[in-house]
Enzyme design. Sequence first.
Site, PDB file in Angstrom:
ATOM      1  N   TRP A  23       0.825  -1.206   0.000  1.00  0.00           N
ATOM      2  CA  TRP A  23       0.000   0.000   0.000  1.00  0.00           C
ATOM      3  C   TRP A  23       0.856   1.251   0.000  1.00  0.00           C
ATOM      4  O   TRP A  23       0.538   2.220  -0.703  1.00  0.00           O
ATOM      5  CB  TRP A  23      -0.986  -0.019   1.178  1.00  0.00           C
TER       6      TRP A  23
ATOM      7  N   ASP B 119      -1.931   6.641   6.228  1.00  0.00           N
ATOM      8  CA  ASP B 119      -2.946   5.703   5.747  1.00  0.00           C
ATOM      9  C   ASP B 119      -3.203   4.726   6.898  1.00  0.00           C
ATOM     10  O   ASP B 119      -2.367   3.881   7.201  1.00  0.00           O
ATOM     11  CB  ASP B 119      -2.411   4.962   4.508  1.00  0.00           C
TER      12      ASP B 119
ATOM     13  N   LYS C  30     -12.066  -2.009   6.392  1.00  0.00           N
ATOM     14  CA  LYS C  30     -11.168  -2.825   7.206  1.00  0.00           C
ATOM     15  C   LYS C  30     -11.570  -2.803   8.682  1.00  0.00           C
ATOM     16  O   LYS C  30     -11.479  -3.813   9.344  1.00  0.00           O
ATOM     17  CB  LYS C  30      -9.718  -2.364   7.063  1.00  0.00           C
TER      18      LYS C  30
HETATM   19  C1  PLP Z   1      -7.003  -2.109   1.760  1.00  0.00           C
HETATM   20  C2  PLP Z   1      -6.027  -1.020   1.922  1.00  0.00           C
HETATM   21  C3  PLP Z   1      -5.954   0.043   0.995  1.00  0.00           C
HETATM   22  C4  PLP Z   1      -6.812   0.106  -0.231  1.00  0.00           C
HETATM   23  O1  PLP Z   1      -8.080   0.501   0.090  1.00  0.00           O
HETATM   24  P1  PLP Z   1      -9.204   0.707  -1.021  1.00  0.00           P
HETATM   25  O2  PLP Z   1     -10.326   1.251  -0.181  1.00  0.00           O
HETATM   26  O3  PLP Z   1      -9.483  -0.626  -1.622  1.00  0.00           O
HETATM   27  O4  PLP Z   1      -8.704   1.678  -2.012  1.00  0.00           O
HETATM   28  C5  PLP Z   1      -5.034   1.028   1.231  1.00  0.00           C
HETATM   29  N1  PLP Z   1      -4.228   1.005   2.310  1.00  0.00           N
HETATM   30  C6  PLP Z   1      -4.268   0.013   3.207  1.00  0.00           C
HETATM   31  C7  PLP Z   1      -3.343   0.036   4.382  1.00  0.00           C
HETATM   32  C8  PLP Z   1      -5.167  -1.035   3.042  1.00  0.00           C
HETATM   33  O5  PLP Z   1      -5.211  -2.032   3.935  1.00  0.00           O
END
Ligand code: PLP
Length: 354
Positions: A100, A167, A191
């Site tokens: 990511w 993030d 998540k």
């Molecule tokens: C799943 C994830 C993403 C991607 O998220 P989307 O909503 O599918 O764009 C980005 N960063 C992390 C840390 C993730 O676990």
Amino acid sequence: MKKHNYSAGPCILPQEVFEEASQAILDFNNSGLSILEISHRSKDFVDVMEEARNLALELLGLEGKGYKALFLQGGASLQFLMAPYNLLKTKAAYLNTGTWSSKAIKEAKFFGEVKEVASSADRDFKYVPKGYFIPSDVDYFHCTSNNTIYGTQIKEFPNTPKPMICDMSSDIFSRQMDFSKFDLIYAGAQKNMGPAGTTLVVIKEDILGKVDRSVPSMMDYRVHLNKASMFNTPAVYAVYVSMLTLRWLKKNGGIAGIEERNEKKASLLYSEIDINPLFDGYADKADRSNMNATFTLNNDDLKESFDAMWKEAGINGLNGHRSVGGYRASMYNALSLESVQVLVDVMSELERKA
Ligand SMILES: *Cc1c(COP(=O)(O)O)cnc(C)c1O
């Protein structure tokens, strides 16, 4: 029978949220209408959006500190480019701890120079680099708090006078920290906060308005802030279910309460991984994630029986990410300690039988 759901995302949510969310599809707030058929401008939904935004700030301890919360679309993946679009003037610092972060770096390069301050790619992202240097001529520093795929988690964030962007898709609302260290936090809901379809963005307003480029409306945080996250039709249902999940979290002791339970779950599983000779942890111990535990079975001959056993026990979603293999147990907020015990029992049963 309800499964023990270890899915990495979209993932388990509290059962009472599923029930309340189902009811709202049939009749929302006794209005005689489904939440799926009402205007996003109706008072009932505007109240949901406001409650969701306020709960997010309240749970993070950021109320009255110059922050605003937005529920946007496009996933965390859109934030990979929206953040630099709004904040990157010439150069930004990124910490690369996995897939990511690498994707975030790739998008930032469209907007300026990227200085990768450290990377754990040299050992397949099994650890989190430490002691790196953040240059003073960057516009911001970006990191990924929890590496969903490799199962590592940043335990200590650097101190930097530069704006810090994080993030937090896979561990937001899972552990206590001083969230005011960050100037921009984003997280795809699916998540640890709700269903897929919306992304929480928490911004310290004073970092905006510093880039010279013109920013298209949908990409501009200020446009969304001015419209209270209603510039265009928001993901009504995803925001609603996220709001219910945040209410559930508040009722259950907030982040402090959930952190204690998350630590118990993680230590239960990691002790089994460490004590059971058939399994090896993937990530370095010091950097292990309390959300996503990655591990491998060191005897291929047992794979078939192990897979059959955990499926038989009602476990779902234990296979590792396709880029890592092995197993990944995602223990998000709504997963119970009892579900972790079921997995641990299967692992020790495998050892007994082997
Ligand atoms: C799943 C994830 C993403 C991607 O998220 P989307 O909503 O599918 O764009 C980005 N960063 C992390 C840390 C993730 O676990």
